[in-house]
Every structure is written in structure tokens, then in C-alpha cells.
Design a protein around this motif. Structure first.
Motif, mmCIF file in Angstrom:
data_model
loop_
_atom_site.group_PDB
_atom_site.id
_atom_site.type_symbol
_atom_site.label_atom_id
_atom_site.label_comp_id
_atom_site.label_asym_id
_atom_site.label_seq_id
_atom_site.Cartn_x
_atom_site.Cartn_y
_atom_site.Cartn_z
ATOM 1 N N ASP A 190 0.835 -1.214 0.000
ATOM 2 C CA ASP A 190 0.000 0.000 0.000
ATOM 3 C C ASP A 190 0.863 1.255 0.000
ATOM 4 N N TRP A 191 1.918 1.242 0.798
ATOM 5 C CA TRP A 191 2.813 2.407 0.874
ATOM 6 C C TRP A 191 3.517 2.630 -0.460
ATOM 7 N N ILE A 192 4.024 1.525 -1.074
ATOM 8 C CA ILE A 192 4.719 1.639 -2.367
ATOM 9 C C ILE A 192 3.766 2.159 -3.437
ATOM 10 N N PHE A 193 2.539 1.628 -3.444
ATOM 11 C CA PHE A 193 1.555 2.063 -4.441
ATOM 12 C C PHE A 193 1.272 3.565 -4.311
ATOM 13 N N THR A 194 1.128 4.047 -3.080
ATOM 14 C CA THR A 194 0.789 5.455 -2.848
ATOM 15 C C THR A 194 1.912 6.390 -3.280
ATOM 16 N N TYR A 195 3.147 6.000 -3.036
ATOM 17 C CA TYR A 195 4.277 6.921 -3.255
ATOM 18 C C TYR A 195 5.170 6.517 -4.427
ATOM 19 N N GLN A 196 4.729 5.613 -5.290
ATOM 20 C CA GLN A 196 5.607 5.077 -6.325
ATOM 21 C C GLN A 196 6.133 6.123 -7.305
ATOM 22 N N GLU A 197 5.441 7.250 -7.423
ATOM 23 C CA GLU A 197 5.909 8.289 -8.342
ATOM 24 C C GLU A 197 7.064 9.092 -7.761
ATOM 25 N N ARG A 198 7.337 8.923 -6.477
ATOM 26 C CA ARG A 198 8.351 9.743 -5.821
ATOM 27 C C ARG A 198 9.752 9.143 -5.856
ATOM 28 N N PHE A 199 9.861 7.886 -6.277
ATOM 29 C CA PHE A 199 11.176 7.259 -6.286
ATOM 30 C C PHE A 199 11.341 6.373 -7.513
ATOM 31 N N LEU A 200 12.586 6.012 -7.777
ATOM 32 C CA LEU A 200 12.915 5.051 -8.814
ATOM 33 C C LEU A 200 12.697 3.658 -8.222
ATOM 34 N N LEU A 201 11.875 2.865 -8.866
ATOM 35 C CA LEU A 201 11.504 1.558 -8.320
ATOM 36 C C LEU A 201 12.157 0.439 -9.127
ATOM 37 N N LEU A 202 13.058 -0.284 -8.487
ATOM 38 C CA LEU A 202 13.676 -1.471 -9.075
ATOM 39 C C LEU A 202 13.060 -2.692 -8.414
ATOM 40 N N VAL A 203 12.572 -3.620 -9.227
ATOM 41 C CA VAL A 203 11.891 -4.807 -8.702
ATOM 42 C C VAL A 203 12.641 -6.063 -9.138
ATOM 43 N N VAL A 204 13.003 -6.887 -8.176
ATOM 44 C CA VAL A 204 13.630 -8.171 -8.483
ATOM 45 C C VAL A 204 12.578 -9.088 -9.089
ATOM 46 N N ASP A 205 12.980 -9.919 -10.065
ATOM 47 C CA ASP A 205 12.014 -10.723 -10.821
ATOM 48 C C ASP A 205 11.070 -11.546 -9.941
ATOM 49 N N THR A 206 11.572 -12.067 -8.822
ATOM 50 C CA THR A 206 10.732 -12.912 -7.963
ATOM 51 C C THR A 206 9.620 -12.122 -7.268
ATOM 52 N N ALA A 207 9.724 -10.793 -7.250
ATOM 53 C CA ALA A 207 8.686 -9.964 -6.620
ATOM 54 C C ALA A 207 7.780 -9.305 -7.648
ATOM 55 N N LEU A 208 8.043 -9.534 -8.938
ATOM 56 C CA LEU A 208 7.341 -8.783 -9.985
ATOM 57 C C LEU A 208 5.833 -9.037 -9.979
ATOM 58 N N LYS A 209 5.418 -10.293 -9.937
ATOM 59 C CA LYS A 209 3.979 -10.596 -10.003
ATOM 60 C C LYS A 209 3.235 -9.961 -8.836
ATOM 61 N N THR A 210 3.804 -10.035 -7.643
ATOM 62 C CA THR A 210 3.169 -9.427 -6.469
ATOM 63 C C THR A 210 2.982 -7.933 -6.665
ATOM 64 N N MET A 211 3.998 -7.271 -7.216
ATOM 65 C CA MET A 211 3.935 -5.824 -7.419
ATOM 66 C C MET A 211 2.901 -5.456 -8.485
ATOM 67 N N VAL A 212 2.932 -6.186 -9.604
ATOM 68 C CA VAL A 212 1.997 -5.893 -10.701
ATOM 69 C C VAL A 212 0.560 -6.129 -10.263
ATOM 70 N N ASP A 213 0.311 -7.217 -9.524
ATOM 71 C CA ASP A 213 -1.043 -7.505 -9.030
ATOM 72 C C ASP A 213 -1.563 -6.413 -8.111
ATOM 73 N N ALA A 214 -0.637 -5.677 -7.473
ATOM 74 C CA ALA A 214 -1.020 -4.586 -6.578
ATOM 75 C C ALA A 214 -1.145 -3.255 -7.325
ATOM 76 N N GLY A 215 -0.989 -3.297 -8.648
ATOM 77 C CA GLY A 215 -1.134 -2.077 -9.435
ATOM 78 C C GLY A 215 0.109 -1.209 -9.456
ATOM 79 N N ILE A 216 1.241 -1.770 -9.113
ATOM 80 C CA ILE A 216 2.494 -1.007 -9.052
ATOM 81 C C ILE A 216 3.290 -1.247 -10.336
#
Length: 310
Positions: free
Chosen positions: A210-236
Motif C-alpha cells: 500500500d505504501w509503495i503504491f501510494t508513493y511510487q511516483e516519488r522514487f525510482l523503483l527497481l523490482v527483483v524478478d521474484t517480486a514482480l507478479k506481487t507488485m503488478v497484481d497490486a497495481g504497481i
């Protein structure tokens, strides 16, 4: 530091070390050999490991006693490099490459990378008591850091043994894809002064979505492949996806996900990563090296660079 060698009264030598204008004596002024004998009697019952690392070797009297008792020994020397008298036990240790001179101001892990496996695996670390006055309170901390660094170096070597040929196979498979990739070096200073967040799979990730989704425009977001599906499913939406794993099973984390952002992939990662992200800007390189993880993890790299012209 200034180091001088002086004859002991009975036999052998002692060291006089001048540190910041204060003189310290290492070894007994009377008989360094007898001193080493007394020390060994005190620790003998606590030493049940045949492989030992002695932090602080000095002129080698303690080292010689341990070797004569059948121990396999490596000496890590925190003093600046010195040449002992030829009739001191340390002289032979230096000649046999059983002494590693450490610079306590530099990265211990990097300095220990060239130590042989047989010298460090399952080794017990002892501290030379004469050095306590020279480095008060410092050597116990260094001892802990050495233990951590050696475990990391051994894990790295184990990883090399396990994945060596898989890295090689992937690298050969990726050669046709490299021409369409950008170098990781081209990203240098690209996102200056922008906060960076690296998201990896772990038990705390779900609590942060929830925190990442709210503030994602404020930082450069690097996602490790194993976390990608979780992030995308959350709309990030990640700015960059990082992949370094050479195993095919890791590609399953990409199934059903539309490529987004950019891909930064190790040249030894599975070719399927590059195929999945073929419509994205792709950045390739030896990521563990590029991101500051020490030397090149894959020994044939230099040979291949020459073979294919850079």
C-alpha cells in the motif's frame, strides 16, 4: 607504524612497534619460544579444530608451536608488511604464502578472496594475545568481521562451482541478443538525485504494498524478478526489473505478466528473460559486478571478451 626486531635475552627475537609515538612490545623480551609454550598450554583444551586462523602472527613463535602440534594454520597479519629475520619462524610462513597481510582500513572480504578454500573452511579464529595492547578493543571486532567475510567468500565459491556451466550455457545463448541491448554503464547518473527503492520477494513485502503504491511516483523503483507478479497484481509499475538468476525455474515468475518498464539482466541469466522483454529497453552486464558486488563472478568472461572482440 615503525617496526624493529631486537634479540631476546635467551633466544630468538621480539618486535618493537612504534604506533603514533608510543612503543609496544610484541613477544617476550626474554624467551618468545617459552612464551608461546605457556600460551598453548592455556588454550589447548579449548582448541578442538585442526584448522586454525591466527589473527596476528608477529615473528611466528605462536604459529610454529601450533604447526608443530599438527594444526593447519593460516596467519592474518594486521601489521604493515614487514620482512622478519631469516632465522625467525615467520620467515618460512611468509615464504610458504601462509601469511596474509591485512589492511584494517580496507574491505576485509576483498582481501580474503584469494585465500584457498582448504585454509579457511571450518577454521577457528584465534587472536595473538600480544596484539591486544597494540589494537585495544579492535581485534575482537576484526575477528567477527573476518568470520563473516570468510563465510561470504566460501558461499560465493560454492555458487561458482554449482552454476559455472549453467552460466556458460546461458551466456552463449545470450550472445545473439546482446547486440540489441544497452550497457548498464549507460545508466550512470541517469536518475541523479532521485530516491531509489529496491523491492525483493520476502515476508515483509506484502506489508509494504500500500505504501509503495501510494508513493511510487516519488522514487525510482527497481523490482527483483521474484517480486514482480506481487507488485503488478497490486497495481504497481516498476521502472526497472532486475534478473540475475541463471536457473530456468525462475522464468516462471514472468508467466502471465505483460512486460513493463525496463529490464536489467545479467548476461548469464536465462535467454528467456531477454525474449520476454524484447519490446522493452534491455540493459545487460554482469550485474553483481556492476552494482558493486566485487570481482567478475564468471571467470571465462575475460577470455570471451577477447574472443568476440570486446
Amino acid at each position: 607504524m615503525k617496526i624493529n626486531f631486537k634479540p631476546a635475552r635467551k633466544t630468538g627475537y621480539y618486535m618493537e612497534v612504534d604506533k603514533a609515538g608510543k612503543k609496544h612490545t610484541l613477544h617476550s623480551r626474554y624467551s618468545p619460544t617459552d612464551e608461546a609454550e605457556c600460551w598453548f598450554k592455556k588454550i589447548r583444551s579449548a582448541v578442538n579444530n585442526k584448522r586454525l586462523i591466527l589473527l596476528g602472527g608477529g615473528l611466528g613463535y605462536y604459529s610454529k608451536k601450533l604447526i608443530n602440534q599438527g594444526f593447519e594454520l593460516l596467519v592474518l597479519e594486521p601489521l604493515p608488511r614487514f620482512s622478519p629475520p631469516h632465522d625467525c619462524p615467520a620467515y618460512q610462513l611468509h615464504q610458504n604464502n601462509q601469511t596474509v597481510f591485512l589492511n584494517l582500513q580496507e574491505d576485509l572480504e576483498q582481501q580474503l578472496r584469494d585465500v584457498k578454500n582448504s585454509q579457511v573452511q571450518n577454521s577457528l579464529i584465534l587472536v595473538h594475545p600480544s596484539y591486544q595492547q597494540l589494537f585495544p578493543g579492535e581485534l575482537e571486532k576484526v575477528k567477527r568481521e573476518i568470520g563473516i567475510s570468510l563465510r561470504k567468500v566460501l558461499r560465493e565459491r560454492q555458487t561458482r562451482r554449482e552454476f559455472y556451466w549453467l552460466w556458460f550455457e546461458n551466456l552463449i545463448g545470450n550472445i545473439p541478443r546482446i547486440e540489441s541491448c544497452y550497457s548498464l554503464n549507460s545508466l550512470k547518473n541517469y536518475w541523479n538525485n532521485r530516491p531509489l527503492l529496491i523491492a525483493a520477494a520476502g515476508p515483509g513485502l506484502a506489508n509494504s504494498l500500500d505504501w509503495i503504491f501510494t508513493y511510487q511516483e516519488r522514487f525510482l523503483l527497481l523490482v527483483v524478478d521474484t517480486a514482480l507478479k506481487t507488485m503488478v497484481d497490486a497495481g504497481i509499475k516498476p521502472d526497472m526489473i532486475i534478473s540475475t538468476d541463471p536457473q530456468k525455474i525462475n522464468c516462471r515468475y514472468l508467466e502471465g505478466i505483460n512486460p513493463t518498464g525496463r529490464l536489467a539482466a545479467n548476461l548469464c541469466a536465462r535467454p528467456e528473460y531477454y525474449d520476454w522483454a524484447k519490446e522493452l529497453p534491455c540493459f545487460s552486464g554482469f550485474i553483481s559486478h556492476q552494482l558493486g558486488g566485487g570481482g567478475t563472478p564468471f571467470p571465462p568472461v575475460e577470455w570471451l571478451k577477447q574472443y568476440i572482440g570486446g
